[in-house]
Write a protein that holds these residues in place. Structure first.
Motif, short mmCIF file in Angstrom:
data_model
loop_
_atom_site.label_atom_id
_atom_site.label_comp_id
_atom_site.label_asym_id
_atom_site.label_seq_id
_atom_site.Cartn_x
_atom_site.Cartn_y
_atom_site.Cartn_z
N ASP A 140 -11.64 3.32 18.89
CA ASP A 140 -10.96 2.06 18.57
C ASP A 140 -11.91 0.93 18.19
N ASN A 141 -12.97 1.27 17.47
CA ASN A 141 -13.89 0.27 16.95
C ASN A 141 -13.48 -0.08 15.52
N THR A 142 -13.58 -1.35 15.16
CA THR A 142 -13.29 -1.80 13.80
C THR A 142 -14.56 -2.36 13.21
N VAL A 143 -14.98 -1.81 12.08
CA VAL A 143 -16.20 -2.24 11.40
C VAL A 143 -15.83 -2.67 9.98
N HIS A 144 -16.24 -3.89 9.62
CA HIS A 144 -16.05 -4.39 8.26
C HIS A 144 -17.41 -4.70 7.66
N TYR A 145 -17.56 -4.42 6.37
CA TYR A 145 -18.79 -4.78 5.67
C TYR A 145 -18.41 -5.63 4.45
N ALA A 146 -19.18 -6.70 4.24
CA ALA A 146 -18.86 -7.67 3.19
C ALA A 146 -19.23 -7.17 1.80
N SER A 147 -20.28 -6.37 1.70
CA SER A 147 -20.68 -5.85 0.39
C SER A 147 -21.33 -4.49 0.54
N GLY A 148 -21.48 -3.80 -0.58
CA GLY A 148 -22.11 -2.49 -0.58
C GLY A 148 -21.12 -1.36 -0.32
N ASP A 149 -21.67 -0.17 -0.17
CA ASP A 149 -20.88 1.03 0.07
C ASP A 149 -21.68 1.94 1.01
N PRO A 150 -21.69 1.62 2.31
CA PRO A 150 -22.53 2.39 3.24
C PRO A 150 -22.05 3.82 3.42
N VAL A 151 -22.99 4.69 3.75
CA VAL A 151 -22.67 6.05 4.17
C VAL A 151 -22.11 5.93 5.58
N VAL A 152 -20.93 6.50 5.82
CA VAL A 152 -20.25 6.34 7.11
C VAL A 152 -20.16 7.67 7.84
N THR A 153 -20.55 7.67 9.11
CA THR A 153 -20.38 8.82 10.00
C THR A 153 -19.53 8.35 11.17
N ASP A 154 -18.37 8.96 11.35
CA ASP A 154 -17.46 8.60 12.44
C ASP A 154 -17.36 9.77 13.40
N LEU A 155 -17.96 9.62 14.58
CA LEU A 155 -17.96 10.69 15.57
C LEU A 155 -17.00 10.42 16.71
N GLY A 156 -16.11 9.46 16.53
CA GLY A 156 -15.18 9.10 17.60
C GLY A 156 -13.75 9.25 17.15
N SER A 157 -12.86 8.46 17.77
CA SER A 157 -11.45 8.51 17.41
C SER A 157 -10.89 7.10 17.28
N GLY A 158 -9.99 6.90 16.34
CA GLY A 158 -9.33 5.62 16.16
C GLY A 158 -10.23 4.54 15.59
N ASN A 159 -11.36 4.92 15.02
CA ASN A 159 -12.28 3.95 14.44
C ASN A 159 -11.92 3.65 13.00
N THR A 160 -12.20 2.42 12.56
CA THR A 160 -11.95 2.01 11.18
C THR A 160 -13.23 1.41 10.62
N VAL A 161 -13.65 1.86 9.45
CA VAL A 161 -14.79 1.30 8.75
C VAL A 161 -14.34 1.03 7.32
N GLU A 162 -14.33 -0.27 6.93
CA GLU A 162 -13.83 -0.62 5.61
C GLU A 162 -14.40 -1.96 5.15
N ALA A 163 -14.25 -2.23 3.86
CA ALA A 163 -14.72 -3.49 3.28
C ALA A 163 -13.92 -4.66 3.85
N GLY A 164 -14.59 -5.82 3.93
CA GLY A 164 -13.96 -7.03 4.44
C GLY A 164 -14.79 -7.67 5.51
N GLY A 165 -14.18 -8.46 6.36
CA GLY A 165 -14.88 -9.06 7.49
C GLY A 165 -15.41 -10.45 7.20
N THR A 166 -16.05 -11.04 8.21
CA THR A 166 -16.50 -12.42 8.14
C THR A 166 -18.01 -12.58 7.97
N ALA A 167 -18.77 -11.50 7.99
CA ALA A 167 -20.24 -11.60 7.85
C ALA A 167 -20.60 -11.98 6.42
N THR A 168 -21.73 -12.65 6.28
CA THR A 168 -22.20 -13.01 4.95
C THR A 168 -23.19 -11.95 4.45
N PRO A 169 -23.07 -11.57 3.20
CA PRO A 169 -23.94 -10.52 2.64
C PRO A 169 -25.41 -10.93 2.61
#
Length: 163
Positions: free
Chosen positions: A134-163
């Motif tokens: 149940d972790n939510t990860v947002h990235y403001a720019s780029g296209d990272p390589v994603v490895t998800d070894l858990g459950s209910g996790n979300t990794v997608e573009a967006g978020g409040t961090a500055t590039p």
């Protein structure tokens, strides 16, 4: 010389901690003292055999800012329910937390997230590895390589961090 021991060993420890419950602590160090350990109180220690960085389990970091220890090459975030804001500066990052809000501005290298219910915003990252649930990860720019070894996790573009 760059050392990847804390990132690699940290990922192994985190998987082991999730499986074992981390009740009595974990110590994964080589014969030179390099590696990571987590004691029964949640105190985390990471070292290369010569240099040691520590974070206490009560969220009070030694020589750190807001639950993060920052070196030239690595950022270690350890907090439960806390809020941490850091500039990545092309460093790798280990987030070991539960219910934390972490904002990492700028460009990050490898970002490893372990624990549950974390909200992580990245400016950008080359790679994101998520363990736990149940972790939510947002990235403001780029296209990272994603490895998800858990459950209910979300990794997608967006978020409040500055590039």
């Amino acid at each position: 010389m760059r050392s990847r021991i804390p990132v690699t060993v940290g990922a192994v420890v985190l998987v082991a901690a999730v499986g074992a419950g981390c009740a009595g602590g974990i110590d994964l160090r080589d014969e030179n003292g390099a590696g990571i350990s987590i004691d029964g109180d949640g105190d985390i220690s990471v070292g290369d055999g010569d240099t040691e960085l520590e974070i206490s389990g009560d969220g009070t970091p030694g020589s750190a800012d807001g639950g993060a220890i920052v070196t030239d090459e690595l950022i270690n975030v350890a907090t439960d329910g806390g809020t941490v804001v850091q500039d990545c500066g092309d460093r790798s990052v280990n987030v070991v937390a539960n219910g934390a809000t972490v904002t990492l501005n700028g460009s990050c290298a490898l970002v490893t997230i372990a624990g549950s219910g974390n909200q992580v915003s990245l400016g950008s990252a080359t790679e994101v590895s998520v363990m736990g649930s149940d972790n939510t990860v947002h990235y403001a720019s780029g296209d990272p390589v994603v490895t998800d070894l858990g459950s209910g996790n979300t990794v997608e573009a967006g978020g409040t961090a500055t590039p």
